[in-house]
Design a protein around this motif. Structure first.
Motif, mmCIF file in Angstrom:
data_model
loop_
_atom_site.group_PDB
_atom_site.id
_atom_site.type_symbol
_atom_site.label_atom_id
_atom_site.label_comp_id
_atom_site.label_asym_id
_atom_site.label_seq_id
_atom_site.Cartn_x
_atom_site.Cartn_y
_atom_site.Cartn_z
ATOM 1 N N MET A 68 -8.745 7.099 -7.503
ATOM 2 C CA MET A 68 -8.128 5.803 -7.764
ATOM 3 C C MET A 68 -7.598 5.753 -9.196
ATOM 4 O O MET A 68 -6.470 5.287 -9.437
ATOM 5 C CB MET A 68 -9.140 4.678 -7.538
ATOM 6 N N LEU A 69 -8.381 6.246 -10.151
ATOM 7 C CA LEU A 69 -7.931 6.277 -11.539
ATOM 8 C C LEU A 69 -6.706 7.180 -11.693
ATOM 9 O O LEU A 69 -5.800 6.886 -12.475
ATOM 10 C CB LEU A 69 -9.058 6.747 -12.455
ATOM 11 N N MET A 70 -6.696 8.286 -10.935
ATOM 12 C CA MET A 70 -5.515 9.156 -10.941
ATOM 13 C C MET A 70 -4.288 8.393 -10.480
ATOM 14 O O MET A 70 -3.178 8.578 -10.989
ATOM 15 C CB MET A 70 -5.744 10.362 -10.024
ATOM 16 N N GLY A 71 -4.488 7.538 -9.470
ATOM 17 C CA GLY A 71 -3.378 6.736 -8.966
ATOM 18 C C GLY A 71 -2.823 5.802 -10.020
ATOM 19 O O GLY A 71 -1.609 5.664 -10.177
ATOM 20 N N LEU A 117 -11.980 19.833 -3.066
ATOM 21 C CA LEU A 117 -12.879 20.621 -2.217
ATOM 22 C C LEU A 117 -14.233 20.869 -2.888
ATOM 23 O O LEU A 117 -15.227 21.106 -2.203
ATOM 24 C CB LEU A 117 -12.225 21.961 -1.879
ATOM 25 N N THR A 118 -14.272 20.844 -4.217
ATOM 26 C CA THR A 118 -15.522 21.098 -4.937
ATOM 27 C C THR A 118 -16.181 19.816 -5.436
ATOM 28 O O THR A 118 -17.165 19.869 -6.192
ATOM 29 C CB THR A 118 -15.256 22.018 -6.152
ATOM 30 N N ASP A 119 -15.647 18.655 -5.011
ATOM 31 C CA ASP A 119 -16.183 17.356 -5.411
ATOM 32 C C ASP A 119 -16.135 17.142 -6.931
ATOM 33 O O ASP A 119 -16.938 16.401 -7.501
ATOM 34 C CB ASP A 119 -17.624 17.173 -4.914
ATOM 35 N N LYS A 120 -15.195 17.777 -7.589
ATOM 36 C CA LYS A 120 -15.016 17.599 -9.032
ATOM 37 C C LYS A 120 -13.746 16.781 -9.293
ATOM 38 O O LYS A 120 -12.894 17.161 -10.108
ATOM 39 C CB LYS A 120 -14.931 18.957 -9.740
ATOM 40 N N THR A 121 -13.639 15.657 -8.590
ATOM 41 C CA THR A 121 -12.408 14.867 -8.694
ATOM 42 C C THR A 121 -12.204 14.264 -10.078
ATOM 43 O O THR A 121 -11.099 13.843 -10.411
ATOM 44 C CB THR A 121 -12.413 13.736 -7.644
ATOM 45 N N TYR A 122 -13.295 14.253 -10.897
ATOM 46 C CA TYR A 122 -13.124 13.717 -12.247
ATOM 47 C C TYR A 122 -12.151 14.576 -13.061
ATOM 48 O O TYR A 122 -11.533 14.095 -14.011
ATOM 49 C CB TYR A 122 -14.477 13.616 -12.953
ATOM 50 N N PHE A 123 -11.986 15.866 -12.691
ATOM 51 C CA PHE A 123 -10.982 16.684 -13.360
ATOM 52 C C PHE A 123 -9.581 16.128 -13.120
ATOM 53 O O PHE A 123 -8.723 16.167 -14.008
ATOM 54 C CB PHE A 123 -11.053 18.132 -12.870
ATOM 55 N N GLY A 124 -9.356 15.617 -11.916
ATOM 56 C CA GLY A 124 -8.072 15.007 -11.616
ATOM 57 C C GLY A 124 -7.811 13.793 -12.490
ATOM 58 O O GLY A 124 -6.675 13.545 -12.914
ATOM 59 N N THR A 125 -8.873 13.052 -12.776
ATOM 60 C CA THR A 125 -8.740 11.882 -13.659
ATOM 61 C C THR A 125 -8.347 12.313 -15.067
ATOM 62 O O THR A 125 -7.426 11.764 -15.673
ATOM 63 C CB THR A 125 -10.069 11.108 -13.706
ATOM 64 N N PHE A 126 -9.050 13.325 -15.595
ATOM 65 C CA PHE A 126 -8.740 13.813 -16.945
ATOM 66 C C PHE A 126 -7.301 14.319 -17.024
ATOM 67 O O PHE A 126 -6.570 14.023 -17.976
ATOM 68 C CB PHE A 126 -9.702 14.936 -17.344
ATOM 69 N N ILE A 127 -6.897 15.088 -16.013
ATOM 70 C CA ILE A 127 -5.550 15.669 -16.026
ATOM 71 C C ILE A 127 -4.498 14.568 -15.929
ATOM 72 O O ILE A 127 -3.488 14.589 -16.641
ATOM 73 C CB ILE A 127 -5.400 16.680 -14.866
ATOM 74 N N SER A 128 -4.733 13.594 -15.046
ATOM 75 C CA SER A 128 -3.765 12.510 -14.870
ATOM 76 C C SER A 128 -3.629 11.665 -16.125
ATOM 77 O O SER A 128 -2.519 11.285 -16.524
ATOM 78 C CB SER A 128 -4.171 11.632 -13.688
ATOM 79 N N PHE A 129 -4.757 11.372 -16.771
ATOM 80 C CA PHE A 129 -4.681 10.584 -17.996
ATOM 81 C C PHE A 129 -4.077 11.398 -19.138
ATOM 82 O O PHE A 129 -3.407 10.847 -20.026
ATOM 83 C CB PHE A 129 -6.061 10.038 -18.366
ATOM 84 N N GLY A 130 -4.300 12.706 -19.121
ATOM 85 C CA GLY A 130 -3.615 13.561 -20.086
ATOM 86 C C GLY A 130 -2.112 13.514 -19.884
ATOM 87 O O GLY A 130 -1.336 13.441 -20.850
ATOM 88 N N GLY A 131 -1.687 13.540 -18.615
ATOM 89 C CA GLY A 131 -0.269 13.418 -18.309
ATOM 90 C C GLY A 131 0.289 12.079 -18.754
ATOM 91 O O GLY A 131 1.408 12.003 -19.280
ATOM 92 N N ALA A 132 -0.499 11.020 -18.559
ATOM 93 C CA ALA A 132 -0.048 9.691 -18.985
ATOM 94 C C ALA A 132 0.118 9.643 -20.508
ATOM 95 O O ALA A 132 1.068 9.041 -21.031
ATOM 96 C CB ALA A 132 -1.048 8.629 -18.528
ATOM 97 N N ALA A 133 -0.793 10.294 -21.231
ATOM 98 C CA ALA A 133 -0.683 10.333 -22.698
ATOM 99 C C ALA A 133 0.584 11.060 -23.121
ATOM 100 O O ALA A 133 1.288 10.624 -24.049
ATOM 101 C CB ALA A 133 -1.917 11.012 -23.291
ATOM 102 N N ILE A 134 0.889 12.172 -22.448
ATOM 103 C CA ILE A 134 2.116 12.918 -22.752
ATOM 104 C C ILE A 134 3.335 12.059 -22.469
ATOM 105 O O ILE A 134 4.293 12.031 -23.260
ATOM 106 C CB ILE A 134 2.163 14.222 -21.927
ATOM 107 N N THR A 135 3.311 11.347 -21.355
ATOM 108 C CA THR A 135 4.421 10.452 -21.001
ATOM 109 C C THR A 135 4.658 9.425 -22.101
ATOM 110 O O THR A 135 5.795 9.213 -22.538
ATOM 111 C CB THR A 135 4.121 9.731 -19.672
ATOM 112 N N ILE A 136 3.604 8.779 -22.541
ATOM 113 C CA ILE A 136 3.737 7.721 -23.553
ATOM 114 C C ILE A 136 4.235 8.290 -24.877
ATOM 115 O O ILE A 136 5.211 7.800 -25.467
ATOM 116 C CB ILE A 136 2.394 6.993 -23.739
ATOM 117 N N ILE A 137 3.593 9.367 -25.358
ATOM 118 C CA ILE A 137 3.937 9.922 -26.675
ATOM 119 C C ILE A 137 5.364 10.453 -26.696
ATOM 120 O O ILE A 137 6.143 10.158 -27.613
ATOM 121 C CB ILE A 137 2.933 11.027 -27.059
ATOM 122 N N LEU A 138 5.735 11.240 -25.679
ATOM 123 C CA LEU A 138 7.068 11.839 -25.679
ATOM 124 C C LEU A 138 8.169 10.799 -25.487
ATOM 125 O O LEU A 138 9.246 10.926 -26.070
ATOM 126 C CB LEU A 138 7.165 12.924 -24.606
#
Length: 498
Positions: free
Chosen positions: A241-244, A380-401
């Motif tokens: 959901m946070l990734m969304g 598949l490994t139930d480590k969906t929090y990595f998706g959250t970190f990656i998505s928020f990292g992408g959002a930071a790149i979007t904002i800064i650039l």
């Protein structure tokens, strides 16, 4: 190869309704423009932007959680269906009730104080969308792609035909442009002061009709509200959901920042709002890539969960990702070298000046599709929090650039920021995935095909041929070169019987 063929067939079935639906909705665009003033059309777009945000909140990421837990050994899929759907029915009624209860302050907060009725309808639409998401997910889980696509198409056709009836037939009869004798009848159902409201009302009715269309799935429901059962599902789903939410930032924030940060007079013939319009209009042509990705996601998500239990599944995942890139790289190439033939979709010459962003946005969306492929590992490994970190990292790149590039490059800065965001997300997902869930992706080949497509696009850009027929023959020849190279490089695999 039979596994791959099955995935391709399901992708085509899932994609059919999406492709036709988006095409028909795109064709409604000039119909709306003939009736709505710009500020009216702004209300529609503004409210539906909030719908995109709240839709993520209403579903809680439970579609993906449903697939994950349904594919666990010994899973009772019917019990899972009962509890997840019961939870979403309860939560959707609660959230919709809160919106309706506080509709006045909410309408003021989002700066649409005069649209409370429409906001109420949209709240009900959000509830229906969330509730039907699980029956639709069950159809995907059970590989009922035909029924899924059929119901989606029925919803699209109802929406489009109702819009044509109201905004073309009723509007013109009421204006006495034709069949003026029918005006007394039409006047009983068509009210000019309701012109905005019909869009939302049609959407509401079309969504309500999904319930009888999915009645077989709903009839199997045994209401079972079990919060303790839902805890592990919600724990799995909330990062999704946070990734969304982060995805909404990546998708929509560039328009807002372009409006705020574009220097006055940057484009001599455009205001900042005009620049946003040009960018948004040209962004529509990236929809061709988005459609391919969306169709693949519908089929791919249940496919990855099901295949995870099969021997050599990692090899299958690598094969699927390689062919996904091959197909999407061709879409990227074909549209980019033939941009002049897609001008008619933009309708107005004033949009043509922004067409340089289209290849960049196509490539950006290709990397977004690659990210969706690679993201299978943390689901598949139930480590969906990595998706959250990656998505928020992408959002930071979007904002800064966007902040750095818009004052210098205008809407081209938005496009480059989008590409950097999605490329970074795909790269990060790959690197983390190889550590926690190694998959033998043919990185060299995938990179080679992308470089090939980009090189052919650059050749089309810098080799100018004045003759119309000669230019088109050259561009089609470049596409042919890509296909021939793919055929000869992949021929051994194509001939292997699996």
């Amino acid at each position: 190869m039979s596994v791959a063929k099955k995935l391709v067939g399901q992708t085509a079935a899932y994609g059919l309704s999406s492709i036709i639906g988006r095409t028909l909705n795109f064709l409604l665009f000039p119909l709306y423009l003939g009736i709505f003033a710009p500020e009216d059309y702004g209300v529609i777009n503004g409210l539906y932007a909030y719908v995109g945000f709240f839709n993520i909140l209403f579903t809680f990421g439970l579609e993906t959680a449903f697939f994950r837990f349904a594919n666990q050994p010994g899973a009772d899929r019917q019990a899972l269906f009962n509890r997840v759907l019961s939870f979403l029915i309860f939560s959707s009624i609660l959230l919709t009730g809160l919106i309706l209860l506080f509709i006045e302050p909410i309408s003021r907060l989002i700066k649409f104080p005069d649209q409370q009725l429409f906001i109420g309808w949209l709240a009900v639409i959000l509830a229906i969308d969330a509730i039907v998401s699980i029956p639709f997910a069950r159809l995907r889980l059970e590989n009922k792609a035909g029924k899924f696509a059929g119901i989606k198409m029925a919803n699209v056709l109802i929406t489009v035909l109702a819009n044509v009836f109201i905004y073309w037939f009723c509007y013109n009869v009421y204006q006495e442009n034709f069949l003026a004798s029918l005006k007394p009848i039409i006047a009983k159902i068509y009210f000019p002061e309701w012109k905005l409201g019909y869009i939302f009302l049609i959407n509401l009715i079309a969504n309500l009709l999904l319930i009888p269309l999915l009645w077989r799935e709903f009839s199997s429901l045994r209401f079972s509200l079990d919060f303790s059962f839902m805890k592990p599902l919600l724990r799995y789903a909330y990062p999704i959901m946070l990734m969304g939410f982060a995805g909404i930032v990546n998708e929509l924030l560039d328009r807002i920042l372009l409006l705020e940060l574009l220097p006055t007079g940057f484009y001599p013939d455009l205001t900042s709002k005009g620049a946003v319009g040009v960018y948004g209009g040209c962004y529509k042509l990236a929809t061709f890539m988005t459609l391919a990705i969306q169709a693949f996601r519908y089929a791919g998500e249940p496919f990855f969960f099901a295949q995870a239990k099969v021997k050599n599944s990692a090899v299958t995942f690598a094969l699927v990702t390689k062919w996904f890139v091959i197909v999407c790289a061709f879409i990227f190439l074909f549209i980019s070298v033939n941009l002049e033939d897609f001008k008619f979709l933009l309708r107005r010459p004033s949009y043509y000046q922004g067409m340089a962003v289209i290849p960049i946005l196509l490539l950006a969306n290709l990397f977004l599709g690659v990210y969706y492929n690679l993201s299978a590992w943390f689901k598949l490994t139930d480590k969906t929090y990595f998706g959250t970190f990656i998505s928020f990292g992408g959002a930071a790149i979007t904002i800064i650039l966007n902040i750095l590039l818009i004052p210098v490059l205008g809407y081209m800065g938005c496009a480059w920021a989008t590409l950097a965001c999605y490329f970074s997300m795909a790269l990060a997902c790959y690197l983390f995935g190889q550590k926690y869930y190694p998959i033998p992706y043919p990185v060299g080949k995938i990179a080679g095909y992308l470089v090939l497509a980009i090189s052919l696009i650059l050749a089309a850009t810098y080799i100018n041929i004045a003759d119309f027929i000669g230019r088109h023959a050259f561009h089609l020849g470049l596409c042919g070169i890509y296909l021939l190279l793919i055929f000869f490089l992949e021929k051994p695999q194509l001939l292997i019987k699996r």
